[in-house]
Design an enzyme around this catalytic site. Structure first.
Site, PDB file in Angstrom:
ATOM      1  N   ASP A 193       0.831  -1.206   0.000  1.00  0.00           N
ATOM      2  CA  ASP A 193       0.000   0.000   0.000  1.00  0.00           C
ATOM      3  C   ASP A 193       0.864   1.253   0.000  1.00  0.00           C
ATOM      4  OD1 ASP A 193      -2.962   1.093   0.846  1.00  0.00           O
ATOM      5  OD2 ASP A 193      -1.375   2.266   1.801  1.00  0.00           O
ATOM      6  N   TYR A 227       2.487   9.942   0.051  1.00  0.00           N
ATOM      7  CA  TYR A 227       3.631   9.362   0.749  1.00  0.00           C
ATOM      8  C   TYR A 227       4.969   9.696   0.076  1.00  0.00           C
ATOM      9  CZ  TYR A 227      -0.074   6.421   2.778  1.00  0.00           C
ATOM     10  OH  TYR A 227      -1.219   5.957   3.380  1.00  0.00           O
ATOM     11  N   LYS A 253      -3.241   5.864  -3.906  1.00  0.00           N
ATOM     12  CA  LYS A 253      -4.359   6.753  -3.590  1.00  0.00           C
ATOM     13  C   LYS A 253      -4.142   8.121  -4.221  1.00  0.00           C
ATOM     14  CE  LYS A 253      -4.078   4.672   1.011  1.00  0.00           C
ATOM     15  NZ  LYS A 253      -2.637   4.333   0.929  1.00  0.00           N
ATOM     16  N   HIS A 289      -8.155   9.323  -1.340  1.00  0.00           N
ATOM     17  CA  HIS A 289      -7.475   9.351  -0.045  1.00  0.00           C
ATOM     18  C   HIS A 289      -8.315   9.976   1.069  1.00  0.00           C
ATOM     19  CE1 HIS A 289      -3.094   9.157   1.554  1.00  0.00           C
ATOM     20  NE2 HIS A 289      -3.945   8.947   2.533  1.00  0.00           N
TER      21      HIS A 289
END
Length: 314
Positions: A90, A95, A120, A153
């Site tokens: 994931d 990120y 996401k 998200h």
């Protein structure tokens, strides 16, 4: 950073006192849990059971999260997770590590069809056109031509425009499953007034101190798979040394982390723990050779504080 270091020290101390796990235990048979429709792999493998999503796609019930893992640390951690046996990885645009996830996957030599890659679209990329660009960027960084799961998200910005784009790419076969993250039951109900395709997943904060009971029930009723990020609450409230979880763990020679993940599994919730420590990556994988009793499950239920442990994330 100080809090994370303290949590790591606490967890390491607890592990050292707990007779921990043996690497050979990874080869123990998996226990069946047909209650939630899990599809178990053959016995004596290092595979993870799957859950069948509402569109028929199989998703591993345990994955590897990469939030806050950056650059070479991220690449090394993902590589180690893949070597242990994780197949659900994931990540997210937010990120800023998709290229490192992609590099680890490429170096692993594992066939693409054996992996379940999730990413996401972030709030700043919401809307039909911007989210489409974000999707293509994610594919390029990950080094793949499709995603197994793509999520909105957060329910902010023009997320309905993003969903329209995702529905189109899903129909084209460029995304195998589409879903949501951080949606409450009320937000989900409003979202579904315009959505043409039912989301397969809702990824939310869930752990021993925040069970998300309403979202859990709503997800079951709507046949949406609940997925837990921060399944350890990042060690907040002393989860790794919590005496209630520790007492349960003693019966099975398991750590607090393993008890927590097994609790998620038996609730029918997919979990994506994250770690940059190899011993923890292995530990978190080793949850399929024991089963919590009904009494254990009830005891963990009593730990619920019914409130987020990350109020600034809202």
């Amino acid at each position: 950073m100080k809090e994370e270091k303290e949590n790591h020290i606490q967890r390491r101390a607890f592990i050292q006192k707990s007779a921990l796990f043996a690497a050979s235990a990874l080869m123990l048979p998996f226990l069946s849990d047909d209650t939630y429709g899990f599809v178990n792999p053959p016995l004596k493998t290092k595979s993870v059971p799957n859950v069948k999503l509402n569109n028929g796609v199989l998703m591993p019930v345990l994955g590897f999260g990469t939030f806050q893992l950056r650059e070479s640390v991220c690449q090394q951690s993902v590589a180690e997770a893949l070597a242990v046996g994780y197949r659900l990885i994931d990540t997210a645009t937010l990120y800023r590590n998709e290229e490192y996830v992609g590099a680890a996957i490429k170096e692993s030599g594992i066939k693409r069809e054996e992996l379940f890659i999730t990413s996401k679209v972030w709030v700043t990329d919401s809307g039909y056109e911007k989210s489409k660009i974000a999707f293509e960027t994610s594919l390029k960084k990950l080094g793949t031509d499709y995603l197994d799961l793509y999520l909105i998200h957060r329910p902010r910005g023009d997320f309905k425009g993003s969903w329209k784009m995702m529905e189109e790419l899903y129909k084209e076969g460029r995304i195998r499953a589409i879903g949501l993250s951080n949606f409450t039951p009320a937000q989900y109900a409003d979202f579904m007034k315009e959505a043409k395709i039912i989301p397969t997943v809702n990824q939310v904060e869930s752990h021993a101190f925040f069970h998300q009971v309403d979202t859990y029930k709503d997800s079951k009723e709507n046949k949406v798979q609940m997925e837990a990020y921060t399944p350890f609450a990042q060690g907040r409230n002393g989860l790794f040394t919590n005496p209630v979880l520790a007492e349960i763990g003693k019966k099975y020679n398991k750590t607090n982390a393993q008890v927590s993940l097994r609790w998620h599994y038996q609730r029918g919730v997919v979990a994506i723990p994250r770690s940059s420590k190899k011993e923890h990556i292995i530990e978190n994988f080793n949850i399929f050779d024991f089963k919590l009793s009904k009494a254990d499950m009830a005891t963990i239920t009593a730990l619920d504080l019914n409130k987020t442990q990350f109020p600034t994330w809202g």
